[in-house]
Scaffold this motif. Structure first.
Motif, PDB file in Angstrom:
ATOM      1  N   ILE A 177      -0.679   6.284 -15.311  1.00  0.00           N
ATOM      2  CA  ILE A 177      -1.782   5.398 -14.936  1.00  0.00           C
ATOM      3  C   ILE A 177      -2.635   6.091 -13.876  1.00  0.00           C
ATOM      4  CG2 ILE A 177      -2.370   3.031 -14.276  1.00  0.00           C
ATOM      5  CD1 ILE A 177      -0.351   3.176 -16.582  1.00  0.00           C
ATOM      6  N   PRO A 181      -5.138   5.048 -11.061  1.00  0.00           N
ATOM      7  CA  PRO A 181      -5.796   3.982 -10.305  1.00  0.00           C
ATOM      8  C   PRO A 181      -7.243   4.296  -9.941  1.00  0.00           C
ATOM      9  CG  PRO A 181      -3.626   4.477  -9.392  1.00  0.00           C
ATOM     10  CD  PRO A 181      -3.932   5.551 -10.387  1.00  0.00           C
ATOM     11  N   GLY A 185      -8.338   2.310 -13.285  1.00  0.00           N
ATOM     12  CA  GLY A 185      -7.016   1.753 -13.548  1.00  0.00           C
ATOM     13  C   GLY A 185      -6.523   2.001 -14.952  1.00  0.00           C
ATOM     14  N   PHE A 216      -9.219   1.375  -8.387  1.00  0.00           N
ATOM     15  CA  PHE A 216      -8.381   0.199  -8.200  1.00  0.00           C
ATOM     16  C   PHE A 216      -7.396   0.457  -7.060  1.00  0.00           C
ATOM     17  CE2 PHE A 216     -10.187  -0.946 -12.124  1.00  0.00           C
ATOM     18  CZ  PHE A 216      -9.784  -2.220 -12.512  1.00  0.00           C
ATOM     19  N   VAL A 238      -3.658   0.093  -5.565  1.00  0.00           N
ATOM     20  CA  VAL A 238      -2.284  -0.062  -6.052  1.00  0.00           C
ATOM     21  C   VAL A 238      -1.593  -1.118  -5.202  1.00  0.00           C
ATOM     22  CG1 VAL A 238      -0.075   1.076  -6.469  1.00  0.00           C
ATOM     23  CG2 VAL A 238      -2.223   2.346  -6.797  1.00  0.00           C
ATOM     24  N   CYS A 280       3.708  -1.180 -12.716  1.00  0.00           N
ATOM     25  CA  CYS A 280       2.842  -1.153 -11.537  1.00  0.00           C
ATOM     26  C   CYS A 280       1.822  -2.273 -11.642  1.00  0.00           C
ATOM     27  CB  CYS A 280       2.151   0.202 -11.381  1.00  0.00           C
ATOM     28  SG  CYS A 280       1.036   0.636 -12.733  1.00  0.00           S
ATOM     29  N   GLU A 281       1.236  -2.609 -10.490  1.00  0.00           N
ATOM     30  CA  GLU A 281       0.188  -3.625 -10.430  1.00  0.00           C
ATOM     31  C   GLU A 281      -1.000  -3.052  -9.675  1.00  0.00           C
ATOM     32  OE1 GLU A 281       1.918  -7.058  -8.631  1.00  0.00           O
ATOM     33  OE2 GLU A 281       3.105  -7.575 -10.413  1.00  0.00           O
ATOM     34  N   LEU A 282      -2.195  -3.195 -10.270  1.00  0.00           N
ATOM     35  CA  LEU A 282      -3.432  -2.685  -9.695  1.00  0.00           C
ATOM     36  C   LEU A 282      -4.414  -3.834  -9.498  1.00  0.00           C
ATOM     37  CD1 LEU A 282      -3.955   0.420 -12.027  1.00  0.00           C
ATOM     38  CD2 LEU A 282      -2.533   0.262  -9.979  1.00  0.00           C
ATOM     39  N   ARG A 283      -5.426  -3.590  -8.659  1.00  0.00           N
ATOM     40  CA  ARG A 283      -6.315  -4.684  -8.299  1.00  0.00           C
ATOM     41  C   ARG A 283      -7.723  -4.155  -8.016  1.00  0.00           C
ATOM     42  NH1 ARG A 283      -5.007  -9.646  -5.477  1.00  0.00           N
ATOM     43  NH2 ARG A 283      -6.648 -10.352  -4.040  1.00  0.00           N
ATOM     44  N   SER A 323      -6.945  -8.071 -11.845  1.00  0.00           N
ATOM     45  CA  SER A 323      -5.637  -7.448 -11.636  1.00  0.00           C
ATOM     46  C   SER A 323      -5.087  -6.949 -12.963  1.00  0.00           C
ATOM     47  CB  SER A 323      -4.646  -8.443 -11.025  1.00  0.00           C
ATOM     48  OG  SER A 323      -5.122  -8.930  -9.785  1.00  0.00           O
ATOM     49  N   THR A 346       0.549  -4.907 -21.175  1.00  0.00           N
ATOM     50  CA  THR A 346      -0.543  -4.947 -20.195  1.00  0.00           C
ATOM     51  C   THR A 346      -0.992  -6.387 -20.006  1.00  0.00           C
ATOM     52  OG1 THR A 346      -1.302  -2.751 -20.872  1.00  0.00           O
ATOM     53  CG2 THR A 346      -2.834  -4.101 -19.621  1.00  0.00           C
TER      54      THR A 346
END
Length: 276
Positions: free
Chosen positions: A15, A17, A21, A86, A88, A96-99, A117, A129
């Motif tokens: 990934i 970011p 993202g 994005f 992390v 993982c989570e991105l924003r 997100s 996803t």
């Protein structure tokens, strides 16, 4: 370049970011599934390969513009999220989570306060996803998002695609005003043929198989992504793209998704993988 590597059960994903993202690489038991050209990042993220994220709108808006509230705003092809860094939020071995939050740059294009997100997680033999959109604005929030996977098919005559959707807009056959031909599929979609088409009107799940590269990938779209775009004009890749609406939804409010102030929605698709 920051890379997040997540892996489990023989499935591995990379990934990025800082580049929208996006998923850059995906493999199953060592078989590569996506075409990726790192040298194109920053020049055109959406053409680099991998799986760019399309938000707030897929495809192109008429005249590259969209009207919101009391003004007309420039809207890039496939939205702006693909070109934004994005944050992390969290990363672990298999996910993982991105924003992405609204900021000065996004408000010049899309005058709303929102949080976008992305949660990537490997479950069983699939990359799942989850897109979460939160409306922090005082006005209703319109969008029609999607993804742009570049499945690795160096020899398309060796690859196959199965899908259930029959109705499609054919962008290789347009009228004098650029409107696509409206068609009904009567046979199989052969990846060796030229396609730039948007399929809709039914079950959007699909399966692409590439024996030469050693993988089979099933797109589980459910009702969250009911439109599937097929494009075979990219060298070495076949794009099979889950979208929430057909092109031009920004000009057809009834086809957009809408979130009321304070409301959030979650939208899921998965790429289920098999080594062959």
């Amino acid at each position: 370049m920051r890379k997040l590597v997540i892996a489990k059960n023989g499935v591995l994903a990379v990934i990025l970011p800082d580049f929208g993202g996006m998923v850059a690489e995906l493999s199953v038991d060592g078989a590569h599934v996506l075409r990726m050209r790192y040298e194109s990042l920053g020049l055109s993220n959406v053409l680099s390969g991998g799986v760019p994220v399309l938000f707030p709108f897929v495809s192109r808006c008429e005249n590259d513009e969209a009207a919101f509230r009391d003004g007309v705003y420039t809207m890039p092809m496939h939205g702006f999220a693909k070109d934004m860094p994005f944050t992390v939020e969290r990363a672990w071995e298999s996910g993982c989570e991105l924003r992405l939050e609204a900021n000065a740059a996004t408000r010049e294009l899309y005058p709303f306060d929102f949080v976008l997100s992305l949660r990537y997680e490997i479950e069983a033999r699939a990359l799942k996803t989850t897109m979460r959109v939160e409306n922090r604005d005082a006005a209703p929030l319109p969008f029609a998002a999607g993804y742009h996977p570049y499945f690795l098919t160096p020899d398309r005559s060796d690859a196959s695609l199965s899908l259930r959707l029959r109705s499609f807009w054919d962008y290789l056959r347009t009228d004098a005003d650029g409107r696509p031909a409206v068609c009904e599929r009567t046979g199989e979609v052969l990846l060796r043929d030229a396609y730039d088409a948007v399929f809709f009107g039914g079950e959007a799940d699909a399966e692409i198989c590439c024996p030469g590269m050693g993988y089979r990938a099933r797109l589980a779209c459910g009702s969250d992504f009911p439109v599937l775009t097929i494009c075979t004009t990219q060298e070495g890749a076949s794009c099979v793209e889950p979208w929430q609406a057909r092109p031009g939804a920004a000009h057809r409010p009834q086809e957009c998704l809408w979130l009321q102030p304070g409301e959030a929605g979650e939208y899921v698709y998965a790429i289920e993988l098999e080594r062959i």
